[in-house]
Design a protein around this motif. Sequence first.
Motif: not given
Length: 192
Positions: A27, A31, A144, A162, A177-181, A186
Amino acid sequence: MNERQFPASQAQRLEDPERLVWLPPAEVLSALKVEAGQTVADVGAGTGYLTLPLAQHLGVTGKVYAVDAQDKMLEWIAAKVEKTGLKNVELVHADAAATTLPAASCDVFLTANVWHELDDRGAVLTEVKRVLKPQGRVALLDWSPDVERVAGPPLEHRIAADEVVAELRAAGFRDAAAMHVGKYSWLVMASK
């Protein structure tokens, strides 16, 4: 070593099979959008949790610099590299703010579960800029602060995604930019 730095004496905890459930390497690689033949700096590589999957994914024309400031961690990686026969991993004993990597040598500068440990993130971002190729990307993966603490560092050591996006933008990085993994992490990515 500060109170937030993961101690090498507890390296076996990084090998917990449960980690594969809450932070699957596949994963993370998906990403990251890394491609065969690229060069990745895995800074704060620990026991090589992402180093080896990256090396396999990048193939024989790619390269992973496994950078860690703790000799014990590099010993873990060396043993794994020897066992797997991978030839595209280079071990580097260095600090995140002074990696000793060649200038403009990396497509991606990755830290995984390290950003919250760093005392001088500004100095690290200066090093990121030095090490990245002109079109290179920085990828910061960390814990996170807004999830239940099942694993990882204390909540008070964690940084919000953020906040990291803002740090990258202030340092001149583009497209942050951020995303959850995974379950508890994050990933913040930005371009040089």
